[in-house]
Scaffold this motif. Structure first.
Motif, PDB file in Angstrom:
ATOM      1  N   SER A   1      38.231  -5.607 -71.753  1.00 30.40           N
ATOM      2  CA  SER A   1      36.928  -5.342 -71.147  1.00 30.40           C
ATOM      3  C   SER A   1      35.798  -5.843 -72.037  1.00 30.40           C
ATOM      4  O   SER A   1      34.804  -6.405 -71.560  1.00 30.40           O
ATOM      5  N   GLN A   2      35.960  -5.645 -73.344  1.00 37.10           N
ATOM      6  CA  GLN A   2      34.952  -6.141 -74.274  1.00 37.10           C
ATOM      7  C   GLN A   2      34.844  -7.659 -74.198  1.00 37.10           C
ATOM      8  O   GLN A   2      33.741  -8.215 -74.278  1.00 37.10           O
ATOM      9  N   LYS A   3      35.958  -8.328 -74.050  1.00 36.37           N
ATOM     10  CA  LYS A   3      35.938  -9.791 -73.938  1.00 36.37           C
ATOM     11  C   LYS A   3      35.218 -10.227 -72.669  1.00 36.37           C
ATOM     12  O   LYS A   3      34.470 -11.212 -72.668  1.00 36.37           O
ATOM     13  N   ILE A   4      35.419  -9.509 -71.574  1.00 38.62           N
ATOM     14  CA  ILE A   4      34.720  -9.835 -70.328  1.00 38.62           C
ATOM     15  C   ILE A   4      33.206  -9.696 -70.523  1.00 38.62           C
ATOM     16  O   ILE A   4      32.426 -10.548 -70.073  1.00 38.62           O
ATOM     17  N   ILE A   5      32.793  -8.637 -71.206  1.00 42.77           N
ATOM     18  CA  ILE A   5      31.363  -8.436 -71.477  1.00 42.77           C
ATOM     19  C   ILE A   5      30.831  -9.548 -72.374  1.00 42.77           C
ATOM     20  O   ILE A   5      29.745 -10.103 -72.139  1.00 42.77           O
ATOM     21  N   ALA A   6      31.602  -9.894 -73.405  1.00 48.39           N
ATOM     22  CA  ALA A   6      31.181 -10.968 -74.320  1.00 48.39           C
ATOM     23  C   ALA A   6      31.083 -12.300 -73.580  1.00 48.39           C
ATOM     24  O   ALA A   6      30.158 -13.089 -73.811  1.00 48.39           O
ATOM     25  N   ASP A   7      32.021 -12.556 -72.679  1.00 50.13           N
ATOM     26  CA  ASP A   7      31.997 -13.799 -71.897  1.00 50.13           C
ATOM     27  C   ASP A   7      30.783 -13.837 -70.974  1.00 50.13           C
ATOM     28  O   ASP A   7      30.187 -14.906 -70.753  1.00 50.13           O
ATOM     29  N   LEU A   8      30.420 -12.681 -70.420  1.00 44.06           N
ATOM     30  CA  LEU A   8      29.232 -12.605 -69.562  1.00 44.06           C
ATOM     31  C   LEU A   8      27.990 -12.964 -70.357  1.00 44.06           C
ATOM     32  O   LEU A   8      27.145 -13.756 -69.907  1.00 44.06           O
ATOM     33  N   LEU A   9      27.862 -12.417 -71.564  1.00 38.96           N
ATOM     34  CA  LEU A   9      26.711 -12.715 -72.410  1.00 38.96           C
ATOM     35  C   LEU A   9      26.660 -14.198 -72.752  1.00 38.96           C
ATOM     36  O   LEU A   9      25.600 -14.828 -72.678  1.00 38.96           O
ATOM     37  N   ALA A  10      27.803 -14.774 -73.115  1.00 40.77           N
ATOM     38  CA  ALA A  10      27.845 -16.190 -73.481  1.00 40.77           C
ATOM     39  C   ALA A  10      27.482 -17.081 -72.295  1.00 40.77           C
ATOM     40  O   ALA A  10      26.752 -18.066 -72.446  1.00 40.77           O
ATOM     41  N   ALA A  11      27.982 -16.735 -71.116  1.00 40.76           N
ATOM     42  CA  ALA A  11      27.716 -17.552 -69.926  1.00 40.76           C
ATOM     43  C   ALA A  11      26.242 -17.527 -69.553  1.00 40.76           C
ATOM     44  O   ALA A  11      25.673 -18.542 -69.141  1.00 40.76           O
ATOM     45  N   ARG A  12      25.599 -16.372 -69.711  1.00 37.54           N
ATOM     46  CA  ARG A  12      24.194 -16.237 -69.315  1.00 37.54           C
ATOM     47  C   ARG A  12      23.216 -16.743 -70.367  1.00 37.54           C
ATOM     48  O   ARG A  12      22.143 -17.231 -70.025  1.00 37.54           O
ATOM     49  N   THR A  13      23.580 -16.595 -71.639  1.00 43.14           N
ATOM     50  CA  THR A  13      22.602 -16.856 -72.697  1.00 43.14           C
ATOM     51  C   THR A  13      23.047 -17.858 -73.742  1.00 43.14           C
ATOM     52  O   THR A  13      22.219 -18.339 -74.522  1.00 43.14           O
ATOM     53  N   GLY A  14      24.352 -18.149 -73.825  1.00 40.74           N
ATOM     54  CA  GLY A  14      24.857 -19.003 -74.888  1.00 40.74           C
ATOM     55  C   GLY A  14      25.160 -18.245 -76.159  1.00 40.74           C
ATOM     56  O   GLY A  14      25.748 -18.795 -77.092  1.00 40.74           O
ATOM     57  N   GLN A  15      24.764 -16.974 -76.241  1.00 46.22           N
ATOM     58  CA  GLN A  15      25.001 -16.193 -77.447  1.00 46.22           C
ATOM     59  C   GLN A  15      26.454 -15.749 -77.528  1.00 46.22           C
ATOM     60  O   GLN A  15      27.043 -15.324 -76.546  1.00 46.22           O
TER      61      GLN A  15
ATOM     62  N   ARG B   1      29.032  -3.504 -81.367  1.00 43.37           N
ATOM     63  CA  ARG B   1      27.703  -3.296 -80.788  1.00 43.37           C
ATOM     64  C   ARG B   1      27.759  -2.942 -79.310  1.00 43.37           C
ATOM     65  O   ARG B   1      26.815  -2.364 -78.775  1.00 43.37           O
ATOM     66  N   ILE B   2      28.834  -3.307 -78.643  1.00 45.88           N
ATOM     67  CA  ILE B   2      28.853  -3.198 -77.190  1.00 45.88           C
ATOM     68  C   ILE B   2      28.632  -1.763 -76.725  1.00 45.88           C
ATOM     69  O   ILE B   2      27.742  -1.486 -75.916  1.00 45.88           O
ATOM     70  N   GLY B   3      29.444  -0.842 -77.233  1.00 41.74           N
ATOM     71  CA  GLY B   3      29.320   0.545 -76.798  1.00 41.74           C
ATOM     72  C   GLY B   3      27.947   1.129 -77.089  1.00 41.74           C
ATOM     73  O   GLY B   3      27.342   1.789 -76.237  1.00 41.74           O
TER      74      GLY B   3
END
Length: 283
Positions: free
Chosen positions: A7-21, A30-32
């Motif tokens: 689940s954390q990887k899915i969240i990280a992938d969402l951030l990368a796709a939207r922002t490049g970060q 940091r996620i929680g």
């Protein structure tokens, strides 16, 4: 694979796709913490539940909330004061000399967060009124976060925010205390405009910029994304302009279109511009 890790990887992938970060594994803690407010708001308790909700058809608003919560909006007035001293004492006087015929000055703050960097630049310029009399000046702040840009446009800061990096004399000269915080005066606000924009996307019909500040933004990109970001910066900077990166950032391996200004702090000019060998000797 552990469900929480997946689940954390899915969240990280969402951030990368939207922002490049990139939210690397060593920063996944940091996620929680960052998403705790969203958990309370929608009545869930963990990342796994959040990912299930993000899988629903009508998840666009929630996705945006998640991305904005994960962005690092750390900023304060005159952050890294030595860099602002360099701008005030060396770079801006040089720009005034180089553009004395055009008498226009255009500055971009990329990744401007809640506006303190752009307003700090505005204060520097207002405190050099004689130099800029009769000039057309515009500072543009861009950031991918809708929430950060809304705060920047409001130009009102808490007691804690206003005291971070801002001496009392400047605070009283450029801000007025109101029931909801310290509000930037109209003279300062008139120099700056803010807009939501992703640095990785083509720049809107603004620019070219005589000075671009892109500090502590590239740190969160992988190598390929940094190269893309540099391409966008080079599309936006005046061929005789200036680029300032964070003190811990580098162009090495990412672009050959910028040349380091010797003796400067994170300071570059486009390759082929009229670099003055004696520039830093005037410090």
């Amino acid at each position: 694979m552990d469900m929480n890790f997946g689940s954390q990887k899915i969240i990280a992938d969402l951030l990368a796709a939207r922002t490049g970060q990139q939210l690397t594994e060593d920063r996944s803690w940091r996620i929680g913490t960052a998403l705790s407010g969203i958990f309370r708001q929608i009545g869930i308790s963990n990342v796994d539940q959040l990912v299930c909700l993000l899988d629903q058809p009508s998840h666009a608003t929630l996705s945006q909330q998640v991305v904005e919560a994960l962005l690092n909006n750390e900023t304060y007035f005159f952050r890294d004061r030595a860099m602002f001293n360099q701008l005030s004492d060396l770079v801006l006087p040089q720009i005034a000399k180089e553009r004395r015929q055009e008498r226009t000055l255009s500055i971009l703050c990329a990744g401007c967060s809640t506006g303190q960097e752009a307003l700090s630049l505005g204060m520097v310029l207002l405190e050099q009124k004689a130099r800029w009399a009769g000039w057309k000046i515009e500072i543009t702040g861009i950031d991918i976060s809708h929430g950060a840009i809304a705060t920047a446009r409001a130009g009102t800061y808490s007691q804690f925010e206003i005291q971070r990096g801002l001496p009392v004399a400047q605070m009283l000269a450029h801000f007025t205390e109101t029931p909801i915080g310290w509000e930037a005066n109209e003279e300062l606000r008139s120099l700056v405009r803010f807009r939501v924009h992703n640095l990785l996307d083509p720049m809107p019909a603004i620019g070219p910029f005589d000075l671009i500040l892109c500090r502590n933004v590239l740190l969160y990109f992988d190598a390929a994304t940094r190269r893309r970001a540099f391409s966008r910066l080079m599309e936006s900077v005046n061929p005789e302009g200036w680029v300032m990166l964070g003190a811990g950032e580098t162009i090495v391996g990412h672009t050959d279109q910028l040349a380091l200004v010797k003796g400067g702090i994170g300071l570059y000019r486009p390759t082929g511009s009229r670099l003055e060998a004696n520039f830093m000797k005037r410090a």
